[in-house]
Design a protein around this motif. Structure first.
Motif, PDB file in Angstrom:
ATOM      1  N   GLU A  70       0.814  -1.219   0.000  1.00  0.00           N
ATOM      2  CA  GLU A  70       0.000   0.000   0.000  1.00  0.00           C
ATOM      3  C   GLU A  70       0.849   1.272   0.000  1.00  0.00           C
ATOM      4  O   GLU A  70       0.307   2.372   0.021  1.00  0.00           O
ATOM      5  CB  GLU A  70      -0.923   0.011   1.228  1.00  0.00           C
ATOM      6  CG  GLU A  70      -1.918  -1.136   1.259  1.00  0.00           C
ATOM      7  CD  GLU A  70      -2.960  -1.014   0.152  1.00  0.00           C
ATOM      8  OE1 GLU A  70      -3.447   0.105  -0.100  1.00  0.00           O
ATOM      9  OE2 GLU A  70      -3.268  -2.049  -0.462  1.00  0.00           O
ATOM     10  N   ALA A  71       2.165   1.141  -0.002  1.00  0.00           N
ATOM     11  CA  ALA A  71       3.042   2.316   0.052  1.00  0.00           C
ATOM     12  C   ALA A  71       2.837   3.175  -1.190  1.00  0.00           C
ATOM     13  O   ALA A  71       2.880   2.672  -2.312  1.00  0.00           O
ATOM     14  CB  ALA A  71       4.493   1.880   0.167  1.00  0.00           C
ATOM     15  N   SER A  72       2.619   4.469  -0.983  1.00  0.00           N
ATOM     16  CA  SER A  72       2.423   5.367  -2.121  1.00  0.00           C
ATOM     17  C   SER A  72       3.229   6.656  -1.976  1.00  0.00           C
ATOM     18  O   SER A  72       3.584   7.266  -2.968  1.00  0.00           O
ATOM     19  CB  SER A  72       0.944   5.698  -2.303  1.00  0.00           C
ATOM     20  OG  SER A  72       0.439   6.339  -1.154  1.00  0.00           O
ATOM     21  N   LYS A  73       3.506   7.075  -0.756  1.00  0.00           N
ATOM     22  CA  LYS A  73       4.299   8.276  -0.523  1.00  0.00           C
ATOM     23  C   LYS A  73       5.782   7.907  -0.561  1.00  0.00           C
ATOM     24  O   LYS A  73       6.159   6.768  -0.297  1.00  0.00           O
ATOM     25  CB  LYS A  73       3.962   8.893   0.832  1.00  0.00           C
ATOM     26  CG  LYS A  73       2.543   9.391   0.917  1.00  0.00           C
ATOM     27  CD  LYS A  73       2.267   9.993   2.271  1.00  0.00           C
ATOM     28  CE  LYS A  73       0.814  10.455   2.350  1.00  0.00           C
ATOM     29  NZ  LYS A  73       0.485  10.964   3.680  1.00  0.00           N
ATOM     30  N   LYS A  74       6.620   8.895  -0.891  1.00  0.00           N
ATOM     31  CA  LYS A  74       8.051   8.634  -1.035  1.00  0.00           C
ATOM     32  C   LYS A  74       8.633   7.991   0.226  1.00  0.00           C
ATOM     33  O   LYS A  74       9.378   7.013   0.142  1.00  0.00           O
ATOM     34  CB  LYS A  74       8.816   9.910  -1.361  1.00  0.00           C
ATOM     35  CG  LYS A  74      10.303   9.637  -1.524  1.00  0.00           C
ATOM     36  CD  LYS A  74      11.115  10.855  -1.821  1.00  0.00           C
ATOM     37  CE  LYS A  74      12.583  10.441  -1.894  1.00  0.00           C
ATOM     38  NZ  LYS A  74      13.472  11.540  -2.104  1.00  0.00           N
ATOM     39  N   GLU A  75       8.289   8.512   1.383  1.00  0.00           N
ATOM     40  CA  GLU A  75       8.840   7.990   2.632  1.00  0.00           C
ATOM     41  C   GLU A  75       8.439   6.530   2.841  1.00  0.00           C
ATOM     42  O   GLU A  75       9.234   5.712   3.288  1.00  0.00           O
ATOM     43  CB  GLU A  75       8.378   8.838   3.832  1.00  0.00           C
ATOM     44  CG  GLU A  75       8.877  10.268   3.809  1.00  0.00           C
ATOM     45  CD  GLU A  75       8.080  11.176   2.870  1.00  0.00           C
ATOM     46  OE1 GLU A  75       6.915  10.851   2.536  1.00  0.00           O
ATOM     47  OE2 GLU A  75       8.634  12.211   2.459  1.00  0.00           O
TER      48      GLU A  75
END
Length: 97
Positions: free
Chosen positions: A56-61
């Motif tokens: 589910e990772a979508s943001k750069k961090e």
């Protein structure tokens, strides 16, 4: 004199020093980026090329954390592998006296 890399014109006294610096910068640009220095699209491409599931990772961090965790895990697995092939067990033949 004109720099063969950046094509800028320099005086004869500055030229040698400039070319050294310009060559260093050119080498740095050619060196592969570490994940920490990648932008989000580069991180996503890196993950895809290396088979890293971003979930589910979508943001750069978030993406960076997943990529770093995966590369660290892969590094630990590689470190645990012994590159030597173990010796084959000795075989004995029965005596037929």
């Amino acid at each position: 004199m004109i720099c063969h890399i950046c094509k800028n014109d320099f005086s004869d006294s500055v030229y040698p020093h400039h070319v050294e610096r310009c060559e260093e910068l050119e080498q740095q640009e050619k060196a592969p980026k570490t994940p920490e220095k990648m932008k989000l699209p580069e991180l996503k491409d890196y993950a895809e090329k290396h088979g890293i599931d971003l979930g589910e990772a979508s943001k750069k961090e978030e993406v960076l954390a997943v990529v770093l965790a995966a590369t660290q895990k892969a590094g630990e697995q590689d470190a645990g592998r012994d590159s030597k092939v173990p010796d084959a067990p000795e075989t004995t033949t029965p005596d037929t006296d």
